[in-house]
Design an enzyme around this catalytic site. Structure first.
Site, mmCIF file in Angstrom:
data_model
loop_
_atom_site.group_PDB
_atom_site.id
_atom_site.type_symbol
_atom_site.label_atom_id
_atom_site.label_comp_id
_atom_site.label_asym_id
_atom_site.label_seq_id
_atom_site.Cartn_x
_atom_site.Cartn_y
_atom_site.Cartn_z
ATOM 1 N N ASP A 196 58.547 -0.509 -17.731
ATOM 2 C CA ASP A 196 59.041 -1.851 -17.387
ATOM 3 C C ASP A 196 58.999 -2.077 -15.883
ATOM 4 O OD1 ASP A 196 59.865 -2.189 -20.123
ATOM 5 O OD2 ASP A 196 61.329 -3.650 -19.376
ATOM 6 N N ASP B 216 47.683 -0.635 -26.229
ATOM 7 C CA ASP B 216 48.408 -1.662 -26.990
ATOM 8 C C ASP B 216 47.592 -2.955 -26.958
ATOM 9 O OD1 ASP B 216 50.247 -3.186 -28.367
ATOM 10 O OD2 ASP B 216 51.630 -3.400 -26.678
ATOM 11 N N ASP C 113 54.504 -13.228 -22.152
ATOM 12 C CA ASP C 113 54.866 -12.166 -23.094
ATOM 13 C C ASP C 113 56.319 -11.733 -22.891
ATOM 14 O OD1 ASP C 113 53.826 -10.209 -25.039
ATOM 15 O OD2 ASP C 113 54.172 -8.715 -23.479
ATOM 16 N N ARG D 91 50.724 -17.899 -21.780
ATOM 17 C CA ARG D 91 51.611 -17.493 -22.868
ATOM 18 C C ARG D 91 52.343 -16.291 -22.283
ATOM 19 N NH1 ARG D 91 52.433 -12.468 -25.661
ATOM 20 N NH2 ARG D 91 53.119 -12.840 -27.769
ATOM 21 N N GLU E 283 57.017 -16.488 -25.249
ATOM 22 C CA GLU E 283 57.299 -15.682 -26.438
ATOM 23 C C GLU E 283 58.741 -15.211 -26.314
ATOM 24 O OE1 GLU E 283 56.121 -11.599 -28.809
ATOM 25 O OE2 GLU E 283 56.336 -11.635 -26.644
ATOM 26 N N ASN F 187 56.269 -8.055 -18.190
ATOM 27 C CA ASN F 187 57.504 -7.300 -18.405
ATOM 28 C C ASN F 187 57.278 -5.838 -18.021
ATOM 29 O OD1 ASN F 187 60.216 -6.739 -19.590
ATOM 30 N ND2 ASN F 187 58.969 -5.430 -20.896
ATOM 31 N N HIS G 119 49.080 -12.304 -33.873
ATOM 32 C CA HIS G 119 48.463 -10.976 -33.776
ATOM 33 C C HIS G 119 49.471 -9.859 -34.049
ATOM 34 C CE1 HIS G 119 50.507 -11.755 -30.086
ATOM 35 N NE2 HIS G 119 50.365 -10.510 -29.719
ATOM 36 N N ASP G 120 50.757 -10.198 -34.078
ATOM 37 C CA ASP G 120 51.792 -9.197 -34.353
ATOM 38 C C ASP G 120 52.152 -9.222 -35.835
ATOM 39 O OD1 ASP G 120 52.020 -8.206 -31.748
ATOM 40 O OD2 ASP G 120 53.315 -9.873 -31.159
HETATM 41 C C1 GLC Z 1 54.506 -8.863 -27.303
HETATM 42 C C2 GLC Z 1 53.119 -8.944 -27.894
HETATM 43 C C3 GLC Z 1 52.790 -7.650 -28.554
HETATM 44 C C4 GLC Z 1 52.864 -6.526 -27.551
HETATM 45 C C5 GLC Z 1 54.212 -6.525 -26.832
HETATM 46 C C6 GLC Z 1 54.204 -5.623 -25.639
HETATM 47 O O1 GLC Z 1 55.485 -8.728 -28.269
HETATM 48 O O2 GLC Z 1 53.015 -10.043 -28.744
HETATM 49 O O3 GLC Z 1 51.518 -7.686 -29.150
HETATM 50 O O4 GLC Z 1 52.688 -5.283 -28.183
HETATM 51 O O5 GLC Z 1 54.570 -7.808 -26.381
HETATM 52 O O6 GLC Z 1 53.520 -6.221 -24.567
#
Ligand code: GLC
Ligand code: CA
Length: 555
Positions: free
Chosen positions: A171, A61, A201, A199, A243, A103, A309-310
């Site tokens: 997780d 990912d 996540d 940042r 985020e 996470n 990037h998403d």
């Molecule tokens: C966040 C990131 C994304 C990633 C996801 C899992 O949403 O921006 O790119 O795939 O977390 O870590």
């Protein structure tokens, strides 16, 4: 003093080390390459870099599946290269933020491997297990259409493990005190190596209760305070940029009533409604989103963005609004993703129309908050829709018209450079754009320079001024006895507009144009009247250019 808070008036530039510049010629970008491009970033005027994940990872990912938090993935270099880079950035006055992806881990992380293998291992409890298949195993997926469930059976553990994201991203049990202590340790480690924050996540999921019996997860907001305190004790200027794509009525839970939680959050609400406004020329929902997200502690700040990037997530719009954005910017199924968004880059979404690109960027730099740009958007880079899911907007930076856009000397870069069509590197690259004063690159450099001279946007308070024309957005910012005012026309046609600058003090009669020569003088009724061209934008100083002589030192 509020003006000590660097993040409230920063220019943040987000990039991925693997696609920026490849110094050792193996086809993958690396820290030595990035280090050599710091002068470019400095020249552009960015004041902070947000680095996407670069820690050791199986890369299923794009690095958001970390298998060792205390390392640099060998493909990008060494910890030594990393410190060289943060040092180089510091020398140029550029701060570095890095992604903190806690996470979940990768399923290849030794903690997870140990947890699967041995029920008595201390790591067993670091993840989230269930003997039986939980009832809600088929709900709550973040990547619908691609991800099938949120609980997956593990043959070794003989139990199901929870994964909010893909099945290879188990997780972490973030309620566990040992896991929380480890998260602090990870932050402490990178601070020591020169970063100014993170940042973070997927914050709503990090702080959510997790487990087979959890129907509706509850957010444990106090965790946010603990993260922040730790950072501030270790290094005063460190921040967390969260985020968290949440509804406006929970924003204050994330910021904290006294500003004791997150320093910054991405403003997803404004982002989605901004794209709706660009698609429909109706700014009313955008204005609503700005007002709904207005309330925040003085020390807190929004991170504003256009594309990241998403996918461009449109999940918060009404069905009709979403359809309008799809029709305008991503009509083909192949441009859409996860039933809720568009996976393209900014320039192709706007049809490569320079007027609209400038309008979008002008908004990014003048909406309430700190702008977060995406690498390559300063050139108007495109996407490669033949690449899967979100990879289409993650292609290498286009430096020149030399082979592979000057990104690498390798014959075959791991991620292909865009080499065909109007966005191919032969046409869109930094070297060409440097030569032309009117290129998007030079325009962006100039607009960043001007943005730095209107600190009212980052530090001040704002008001949306009505013109009774939904295609027009007028905003005024006030700070320390100074005001700036911005006008944006979302319509393709010119608009005749009238408005009073408002605000305190008697300076509103004169608007000095900061980007052009057409200033505005109010009529006898105190109103400014002029015609603004299709997709036009204006940056004004209210009063005159003696504003620095008038500025006061408080507030
Ligand atoms: C966040 C990131 C994304 C990633 C996801 C899992 O949403 O921006 O790119 O795939 O977390 O870590
Ligand atoms: Ca390399």
């Amino acid at each position: 003093m509020i003006s000590d808070l660097w993040y409230k008036n920063a220019i943040i530039y987000c990039l991925s080390v693997g696609t920026y510049m490849d110094a050792n010629g193996d086809g993958i970008g690396d820290f030595r390459g990035l280090d050599r491009r710091l002068d470019y970033l400095h020249g552009l005027g960015v004041t902070a870099i947000w680095l996407m994940p670069f820690q050791t990872s199986p890369h299923r990912d794009d690095g958001y599946d970390v298998s060792d938090y205390y390392s640099v993935d060998p493909r990008y270099g060494t910890l030594g290269d990393f410190v060289d880079f943060t040092h180089g950035a510091k020398q140029r006055g550029i701060r570095v933020l890095i992604d903190l992806v806690v996470n979940h881990t990768s399923d290849q992380h030794p903690w997870f491997k140990e947890a699967r293998r041995d029920p008595d291992s201390k790591y067993r409890d670091w993840f989230v297990w269930s003997k039986k298949k939980p009832k809600n195993a088929k709900s709550g997926m973040v990547f619908p259409g691609v991800q099938k469930s949120t609980w997956t059976y593990d043959d070794h553990a003989k139990a199901y493990y929870f994964h909010r994201f893909y099945d290879f991203q188990p997780d972490l049990n973030t309620s566990h005190p040992e896991v929380q202590a480890e998260i602090l340790k990870i932050m402490g480690f990178w601070i020591q190596l020169g970063v100014s924050g993170f940042r973070m996540d997927a914050v709503p999921f990090v702080i959510a209760t997790k487990g087979p019996k959890v129907g509706k997860p509850e957010e444990q907001y106090d965790m946010l305070r603990a993260f922040r305190e730790f950072l501030q004790w270790r290094q005063g200027d460190c921040i967390i940029l969260a985020e968290a794509n949440v509804l406006p009525d929970t924003d204050m839970e994330y910021f904290g009533d006294d500003g004791e939680r997150m320093h910054m959050m991405f403003n997803f609400q404004v982002n989605q409604h901004l794209f709706y406004a660009l698609a429909s020329a109706d700014t009313r929902p955008l204005t609503k989103a700005m007002i709904a997200t207005k309330k925040r502690p003085a020390t807190a700040q929004w991170g504003l963005f256009l594309r990241n990037h998403d996918e461009l997530d449109l999940g918060r719009l009404t069905e009709e609004q979403r359809q309008t954005v799809f029709d305008a910017f991503g009509p083909d199924k192949g441009m859409q993703l996860y039933d809720r968004g568009i996976r393209r880059r900014l320039a192709p979404m706007l049809g490569g129309d320079r007027r609209r690109i400038e309008l979008a960027y002008s908004l990014l730099f003048t909406l309430p908050g700190t702008p977060v740009m995406r690498y390559g958007d300063e050139l108007g880079m495109g996407d490669d829709l033949s690449l899967k899911e979100r990879d289409c907007a993650r292609t290498p930076m286009q430096w020149s018209d030399e082979p592979h856009a000057g990104f690498t000397k390798h014959e075959k870069p791991t991620c292909p450079v865009i080499s065909e069509g109007p966005y191919g590197f032969q046409h869109v690259n930094a070297a060409i754009q440097r030569r032309y004063p009117d290129s998007l690159l030079n325009w962006t450099e100039r607009i960043i320079r001007m943005r730095k001279e209107v600190p009212e946007v980052g530090w001040g308070d704002f008001e949306v001024i009505s013109t009774r024309n939904p295609a027009i957005l007028v905003t005024r910012y006030d700070w320390r006895n100074n005001s700036v005012l911005f006008v944006h026309n979302f319509d393709a046609e010119p608009q005749e507009i009238a408005f009073a600058a408002g605000g305190e003090g008697a300076h509103g009669d004169v608007l000095v144009n900061l980007l052009g020569t057409e200033h505005s003088h109010a009529g006898a009724d105190g109103k400014h009247r002029f015609v603004i061209e299709g997709y036009g934008y204006r940056w004004y100083r209210v009063g005159g250019l003696d504003y620095l002589l008038r500025r006061n030192d408080t507030g």
